[in-house]
Scaffold this active site. Sequence first.
Site, PDB file in Angstrom:
ATOM      1  N   GLU A  96       0.849  -1.198   0.000  1.00 33.15           N
ATOM      2  CA  GLU A  96       0.000   0.000   0.000  1.00 33.15           C
ATOM      3  C   GLU A  96       0.880   1.242   0.000  1.00 33.15           C
ATOM      4  O   GLU A  96       1.990   1.235   0.542  1.00 33.15           O
ATOM      5  CB  GLU A  96      -0.894  -0.005   1.256  1.00 33.15           C
ATOM      6  CG  GLU A  96      -1.758   1.236   1.355  1.00 33.15           C
ATOM      7  CD  GLU A  96      -2.880   1.110   2.386  1.00 33.15           C
ATOM      8  OE1 GLU A  96      -2.820   0.217   3.244  1.00 33.15           O
ATOM      9  OE2 GLU A  96      -3.813   1.935   2.307  1.00 33.15           O
ATOM     10  N   ASN A 115     -12.207  -1.124  -1.092  1.00 32.25           N
ATOM     11  CA  ASN A 115     -11.499  -1.733   0.037  1.00 32.25           C
ATOM     12  C   ASN A 115     -12.183  -1.298   1.331  1.00 32.25           C
ATOM     13  O   ASN A 115     -12.450  -0.107   1.514  1.00 32.25           O
ATOM     14  CB  ASN A 115     -10.046  -1.258   0.067  1.00 32.25           C
ATOM     15  CG  ASN A 115      -9.329  -1.651   1.352  1.00 32.25           C
ATOM     16  OD1 ASN A 115      -8.938  -2.813   1.508  1.00 32.25           O
ATOM     17  ND2 ASN A 115      -9.182  -0.719   2.286  1.00 32.25           N
ATOM     18  N   GLU A 116     -12.474  -2.231   2.185  1.00 30.23           N
ATOM     19  CA  GLU A 116     -13.077  -1.922   3.489  1.00 30.23           C
ATOM     20  C   GLU A 116     -14.142  -0.834   3.337  1.00 30.23           C
ATOM     21  O   GLU A 116     -14.117   0.199   4.018  1.00 30.23           O
ATOM     22  CB  GLU A 116     -12.006  -1.545   4.523  1.00 30.23           C
ATOM     23  CG  GLU A 116     -11.086  -2.723   4.840  1.00 30.23           C
ATOM     24  CD  GLU A 116     -10.210  -2.558   6.076  1.00 30.23           C
ATOM     25  OE1 GLU A 116     -10.202  -1.469   6.691  1.00 30.23           O
ATOM     26  OE2 GLU A 116      -9.558  -3.544   6.447  1.00 30.23           O
ATOM     27  N   TYR A 127      -6.581  -9.042  11.139  1.00 36.73           N
ATOM     28  CA  TYR A 127      -5.367  -8.635  11.851  1.00 36.73           C
ATOM     29  C   TYR A 127      -5.434  -9.189  13.262  1.00 36.73           C
ATOM     30  O   TYR A 127      -6.479  -9.151  13.897  1.00 36.73           O
ATOM     31  CB  TYR A 127      -5.258  -7.098  11.892  1.00 36.73           C
ATOM     32  CG  TYR A 127      -4.916  -6.499  10.545  1.00 36.73           C
ATOM     33  CD1 TYR A 127      -3.618  -6.523  10.067  1.00 36.73           C
ATOM     34  CD2 TYR A 127      -5.899  -5.912   9.747  1.00 36.73           C
ATOM     35  CE1 TYR A 127      -3.299  -5.987   8.822  1.00 36.73           C
ATOM     36  CE2 TYR A 127      -5.583  -5.370   8.500  1.00 36.73           C
ATOM     37  CZ  TYR A 127      -4.277  -5.413   8.050  1.00 36.73           C
ATOM     38  OH  TYR A 127      -3.959  -4.888   6.829  1.00 36.73           O
ATOM     39  N   GLU A 171      -5.941  -9.189   3.358  1.00 48.89           N
ATOM     40  CA  GLU A 171      -5.019  -8.554   4.309  1.00 48.89           C
ATOM     41  C   GLU A 171      -4.991  -9.432   5.551  1.00 48.89           C
ATOM     42  O   GLU A 171      -6.059  -9.754   6.101  1.00 48.89           O
ATOM     43  CB  GLU A 171      -5.488  -7.144   4.700  1.00 48.89           C
ATOM     44  CG  GLU A 171      -5.364  -6.140   3.571  1.00 48.89           C
ATOM     45  CD  GLU A 171      -5.833  -4.730   3.959  1.00 48.89           C
ATOM     46  OE1 GLU A 171      -5.733  -4.353   5.152  1.00 48.89           O
ATOM     47  OE2 GLU A 171      -6.292  -4.011   3.056  1.00 48.89           O
ATOM     48  N   GLN A 186       2.122  -5.845   5.629  1.00 50.93           N
ATOM     49  CA  GLN A 186       2.321  -5.491   4.241  1.00 50.93           C
ATOM     50  C   GLN A 186       3.730  -5.892   3.839  1.00 50.93           C
ATOM     51  O   GLN A 186       4.533  -6.248   4.691  1.00 50.93           O
ATOM     52  CB  GLN A 186       2.101  -4.000   4.058  1.00 50.93           C
ATOM     53  CG  GLN A 186       0.689  -3.542   4.410  1.00 50.93           C
ATOM     54  CD  GLN A 186       0.370  -2.128   3.938  1.00 50.93           C
ATOM     55  OE1 GLN A 186       1.161  -1.453   3.306  1.00 50.93           O
ATOM     56  NE2 GLN A 186      -0.842  -1.655   4.292  1.00 50.93           N
TER      57      GLN A 186
HETATM   58  O1  AHR Z   1      -2.979  -2.375   6.150  1.00 49.05           O
HETATM   59  C1  AHR Z   1      -3.332  -1.155   6.744  1.00 49.05           C
HETATM   60  C2  AHR Z   1      -4.806  -0.865   6.599  1.00 49.05           C
HETATM   61  O2  AHR Z   1      -5.543  -1.845   7.251  1.00 49.05           O
HETATM   62  C3  AHR Z   1      -5.364  -0.883   5.201  1.00 49.05           C
HETATM   63  O3  AHR Z   1      -5.167   0.329   4.540  1.00 49.05           O
HETATM   64  C4  AHR Z   1      -6.811  -1.151   5.420  1.00 49.05           C
HETATM   65  O4  AHR Z   1      -7.395  -1.881   4.389  1.00 49.05           O
HETATM   66  C5  AHR Z   1      -6.844  -1.906   6.729  1.00 49.05           C
HETATM   67  O5  AHR Z   1      -7.701  -1.351   7.640  1.00 49.05           O
END
Ligand code: AHR
Length: 480
Positions: A25, A173-174, A239, A290, A346
């Site tokens: 990103e 995205n999101e 995450y 992600e 990332q």
């Molecule tokens: O990876 C960082 C952020 O995490 C990304 O921009 C987003 O898609 C997610 O919330």
Amino acid sequence: MTTVRIHEDEPYGQISPRLYGHFAEHLGRCCYNGLWVGPASPIPNIEGFRTDIVEAFQAMRVPLLRWPGGCYADHYHWRDGVGNPSERPVRLGMSCGLQVRDDNSLGTHEFLRFCELIGAEPYLAGNVGSGSVQELCDWVEYCNAPVQTDLAQERGRNGRTQPFGVKLWGVGNENWGCGGNYEAESYGLEYRRYAGMLRHVDPTAELVVCGHDSHWNARIIQTLRNHIGLVDHFSIHRYWIDCGPGVDFTEEDYYRSVKEADATEKFVQETRALLDEVDPKGRVGIALDEWGVWHPEARPWGPGGKGDETKEYFQAATLRDAVLVAVALEGFHRQCASLSMANLAQIVNVLHAPIQTSGAQMWLTPTYHVLRMSSAHIGQQAIRTSVEGSSALPDGSPSVSATASVGEEGPVLTITNRHFTQPAELQVPNWAAVCTLLSGPSANAENSAGQPHHVQPKSQKIGATLELPPFSVAILQSAR
Ligand code: AHR
């Protein structure tokens, strides 16, 4: 003594190269001042990309790379990043609360060249939040049009006559959050319009819809139930955040993080179960586009969130993080029939990164090593493993876990000792002759500019037994 067995007659399916994907990103120093330094940089580079990074990724293998966001994608206008670099506009680069000067020197052609250099399939994330259907249709046409339209000719003038043939396209995205704060139903209707039009531009494009948690997913699946043919991949993000500090974590923090990494598989299964109703044949893949650990020092929200101390989403990268990757990969292999891609977040310097840099210095994190070791599984058939006689973690689950595959590389077996303090004595299959072991003096050991080789894998020939230190990962293969 713990015994690990592989069951070649119980396959899960093929481990698609896309399960070893990554995510880049325009955030912090992932792209600018990370993998990209520009052609005029004194740091050795290939057409603007750091040579050391290109070579390291060629060795590790990056089968898939998603770009340019993340949250950045819903502010990104692709036209800003094509044409003569000196004439490209300077914009406000926005993602995750950061606002930076963005000169657009790394645009579509540059990114797709990077993919060619490292052997990655590109995955482009389109802009829904501040873009339009036409803008995304134009990007697809610019990249892929097989006939000489104005956009295809512009692509040619910018250096690429043949279509790029980008297959994977994210529709936002999101979008439940940074990508426009949509309700699931309103985004679902938007998605239908975008996907319908994109399909006309490139009927072979694989389109990715934005999912979220189970609540959002159930609602969007209902919105799309009569149009599920427009969806090829269903995106989810995971995450791990309940893990304590990045370095000074306790034994309890360590075990909570193992549990969170392990639970990623369940999230994939739950998402698949929701899709079953409208997609009973399992045509739609789950795109975990992600994933990884997000330490509290690199976020203002969530358990222990301390803000983003570096203002770059840069975080510690310890041996624990590598063990968590091994744990997650086990689940990806088991779910390979329903999981269509998985992209670690990332790829450089940001969050759970395999490579970190500081100025001209570059070092490989323990996560890099575990991914490179595990790359022997890519493209192989995942098979069931069983573990007997393992000691237990405090929650009662086995300390030792495993995943295996068979294929051109022969049988490949990954064994992880998840225990924080105890080694594991293992009886290993009699074909296993070489073991590559990733371990270290402590679970919070990490590499750095000053100590780039502090945590390194070691290969050794093995006999019928093997001792795995605590928090370690071993890959077993037959000798070649
Ligand atoms: O990876 C960082 C952020 O995490 C990304 O921009 C987003 O898609 C997610 O919330």
